[in-house]
Design an enzyme around this catalytic site. Structure first.
Site, PDB file in Angstrom:
ATOM      1  N   SER A   1     -22.407  -1.444 -11.629  1.00  0.00           N
ATOM      2  CA  SER A   1     -21.849  -0.559 -12.650  1.00  0.00           C
ATOM      3  C   SER A   1     -22.310  -1.008 -14.018  1.00  0.00           C
ATOM      4  O   SER A   1     -22.768  -2.126 -14.211  1.00  0.00           O
ATOM      5  CB  SER A   1     -20.329  -0.592 -12.590  1.00  0.00           C
ATOM      6  OG  SER A   1     -19.899  -1.870 -13.018  1.00  0.00           O
ATOM      7  N   LYS A   2     -22.145  -0.091 -14.950  1.00  0.00           N
ATOM      8  CA  LYS A   2     -22.556  -0.332 -16.323  1.00  0.00           C
ATOM      9  C   LYS A   2     -21.903  -1.575 -16.895  1.00  0.00           C
ATOM     10  O   LYS A   2     -22.496  -2.282 -17.685  1.00  0.00           O
ATOM     11  CB  LYS A   2     -22.120   0.865 -17.161  1.00  0.00           C
ATOM     12  CG  LYS A   2     -23.266   1.661 -17.701  1.00  0.00           C
ATOM     13  CD  LYS A   2     -22.734   2.713 -18.610  1.00  0.00           C
ATOM     14  CE  LYS A   2     -23.874   3.538 -19.141  1.00  0.00           C
ATOM     15  NZ  LYS A   2     -23.434   4.697 -19.856  1.00  0.00           N
ATOM     16  N   ARG A   3     -20.657  -1.815 -16.475  1.00  0.00           N
ATOM     17  CA  ARG A   3     -19.902  -2.912 -17.074  1.00  0.00           C
ATOM     18  C   ARG A   3     -20.578  -4.266 -16.850  1.00  0.00           C
ATOM     19  O   ARG A   3     -20.493  -5.147 -17.663  1.00  0.00           O
ATOM     20  CB  ARG A   3     -18.480  -2.936 -16.520  1.00  0.00           C
ATOM     21  CG  ARG A   3     -17.458  -2.472 -17.542  1.00  0.00           C
ATOM     22  CD  ARG A   3     -16.104  -2.304 -16.921  1.00  0.00           C
ATOM     23  NE  ARG A   3     -16.155  -1.320 -15.848  1.00  0.00           N
ATOM     24  CZ  ARG A   3     -15.661  -1.517 -14.634  1.00  0.00           C
ATOM     25  NH1 ARG A   3     -15.091  -2.667 -14.342  1.00  0.00           N
ATOM     26  NH2 ARG A   3     -15.722  -0.588 -13.717  1.00  0.00           N
TER      27      ARG A   3
ATOM     28  N   GLY B   1     -23.798  -4.900 -16.444  1.00  0.00           N
ATOM     29  CA  GLY B   1     -25.183  -5.075 -16.896  1.00  0.00           C
ATOM     30  C   GLY B   1     -25.838  -3.739 -17.099  1.00  0.00           C
ATOM     31  O   GLY B   1     -25.177  -2.708 -17.143  1.00  0.00           O
TER      32      GLY B   1
END
Ligand code: GLU
Length: 500
Positions: free
Chosen positions: A265-267, A269
């Site tokens: 997920s974006k969180r 990386g």
């Protein structure tokens, strides 16, 4: 040669234009591309933009740019032509928002055959229903309230233009089977399937209807997509059956996971292909890396060109379990590719990174010994964005480092100073013609032996004095690039630092 015509292999990548290309979607696109190319089929790009609330300006252009950068050429559908988006192929339009009439036609057909129905339930009724179901811990789903409205009731509501959707009339209690290319045979019962919406109240189709209609009309033979869509597949199969269409092949790819096994997920990386491009990963490295997330050839080979991937990829050998997105592996792969490319290409790729980091220099100016600097770095870095820090010693007039860094292991400030002086004296007398890597090395090694020093006692402070860093290219190479004047100046500054 077969006497019979082989069915055409046609795969598609069908992203919703969110504004960027997720690396997971890059893998989906890549597998679809590889399979199509291997089978001499076609790879199609369709844009699934029926969710108008999520429309993003420039999203399709970004997507195409990322695909083009990665080297995945689209055969049909939305393509890039002279920097603009265009359409190619007989089955267009390839943007779902331009195909609304087509979806309406099939929804009407399903209404006529009694396999779909109008639903006039208000959002507040549905909300209350959901709430009630949640309270008694039932699965939340439509309760079929409008399934049995009389024709009169329906006509009356249509006449007064009441807000409505069209729902699929899911057959009751039927067992169906399908074979997924990765998971094998799967069975489901229609009693677990909601009467899904096919056409929303704004007249737009849902993903389910639109993708089934398009995959059929566009002649898609293999639907390759992420595992998150597996739960939608029974709904799609019901639609194929309701429309009396042949069911295509389904292949659901394993999830991509962070090293801690959570969903990528974006969180945690970067997930956009553009982020990797910006950090200086080469497209061939990213493609190679992504290809091995969920598939491997069963040999020790790790580096594959796109052509080799087309040859060796095997759709039947995709893993079931999630694939770990290991950045260290990607860095290693990128360094392998960086080492291999021609110096001219390396220079072209490197220049924008250097220019951004050192805007005061003109990197097209011949006075900078760029070729020499880059020759030192090409085998050392694993990402192009490391070039700035790696070459700072050359571009920054002054180096900042703590004086202690000059001191080798158990040596002392005084001894280090003495060794730097020895070095300076030797190099001051070095004729300009001897300022080559080989000659510098020869002279300095002689100096080390003559004074009974270890390599570290002299080469370590030399390295730090010239680069300000503990890790750098070999000091002889650095001295050669800096030239006599800057080398001697830096050695003097280092000695002074130790005296302070
Ligand atoms: N539009 C869906 C997506 O954004 C496509 C799913 C599919 O391939 O069917 O990923």
């Amino acid at each position: 040669m077969s006497l019979f015509k082989q069915p055409k292999i046609r795969t598609r990548f069908a992203p919703s234009p969110t504004g960027y290309l997720h690396v997971g979607s890059l893998r989906t696109a890549l597998y679809s591309y590889l399979f199509a190319k291997q089978k001499k089929g076609k790879f199609i790009l369709r844009i699934e933009d029926t969710d108008q609330t999520r429309a993003v300006n420039g999203a399709v252009e970004n997507l195409l740019q990322a695909l083009t950068w990665a080297g995945l050429t689209v055969d049909e559908g939305i393509i890039e032509k002279n920097g603009k988006t265009a359409e190619k192929g007989r089955f267009g339009p390839y943007k779902q928002s331009e195909r609304l009439k087509i979806y309406q036609k099939y929804a009407q057909k399903l209404l006529k055959t009694g396999q779909a129905y109008y639903c006039f339930c208000s959002p507040s009724r549905l909300e209350t229903l959901r709430h009630q179901q949640e309270q008694v811990k039932q699965p939340t789903r439509y309760d079929g309230h409008c399934r049995h409205l009389s024709e009169e009731e329906i006509n009356q509501k249509l006449k007064t233009n009441q807000s409505r959707v069209i729902r699929m009339k899911v057959p009751e209690n039927q067992t169906l089977e399908f074979t997924d290319g990765v998971r094998g045979q799967l069975t489901f019962n229609t009693k677990d399937i909601d009467d899904q919406i096919l056409i929303k109240s704004d007249g737009y189709p849902t993903y389910h209807l639109a993708s089934v209609v398009d995959d059929h009309l566009m002649g898609i033979s293999h639907i390759i997509r992420g595992e998150e869509w597996l739960s939608s597949t029974p709904k799609h199969i019901l639609l194929y059956l309701a429309l009396a269409w042949p069911v295509p092949n389904f292949v659901h790819l394993p999830l991509l996971l962070n090293p801690d096994k959570s969903k990528l997920s974006k969180r945690q990386g970067d997930v956009a292909v553009e982020d990797y491009r910006r950090q200086g990963y080469l497209p061939e490295a990213l493609i190679n890396f992504v290809a091995l997330l969920g598939w491997n050839p069963g040999t020790d080979q790790e580096l594959f060109s796109l052509a080799e991937l087309i040859e060796k990829f095997n759709l039947n050998k995709i893993n079931k379990s999630g694939a770990i997105f290991d950045l260290k592996k990607l860095d290693w792969m990128n360094s392998q590719y960086l080492k291999k490319i021609a110096p001219a290409r390396f220079a072209e790729l490197a220049k924008p990174f250097l220019q951004k980091r050192f805007p005061q220099f003109d990197f097209n100016n011949q006075q900078i010994p760029l070729a020499e600097i880059l020759a030192l770095e090409q085998t050392r870095i694993s990402r192009l964005d490391q070039l700035g820090t790696e070459t700072e010693f050359f571009f920054n007039a002054e180096l900042t480092y703590p004086p202690e860094l000059l001191i080798w292991k158990k040596s002392s400030a005084a001894a280090t100073r003495k060794n730097l002086t020895l070095l300076t004296e030797r190099l001051v007398n070095c004729p300009e013609t001897d300022w080559t890597i080989a000659k510098l090395e020869e002279q300095i090694k002689q100096l080390i032996t003559a004074n009974n020093l270890t390599n570290g006692e002299l080469l370590w402070p030399m390295r730090v004095a010239l680069t300000g860093q503990a890790k750098s290219p070999p000091p002889f190479e650095v001295a050669m690039i800096l030239g006599p004047e800057r080398t001697l100046k830096r050695l003097t500054i280092a000695s002074k630092k130790l005296a302070e």
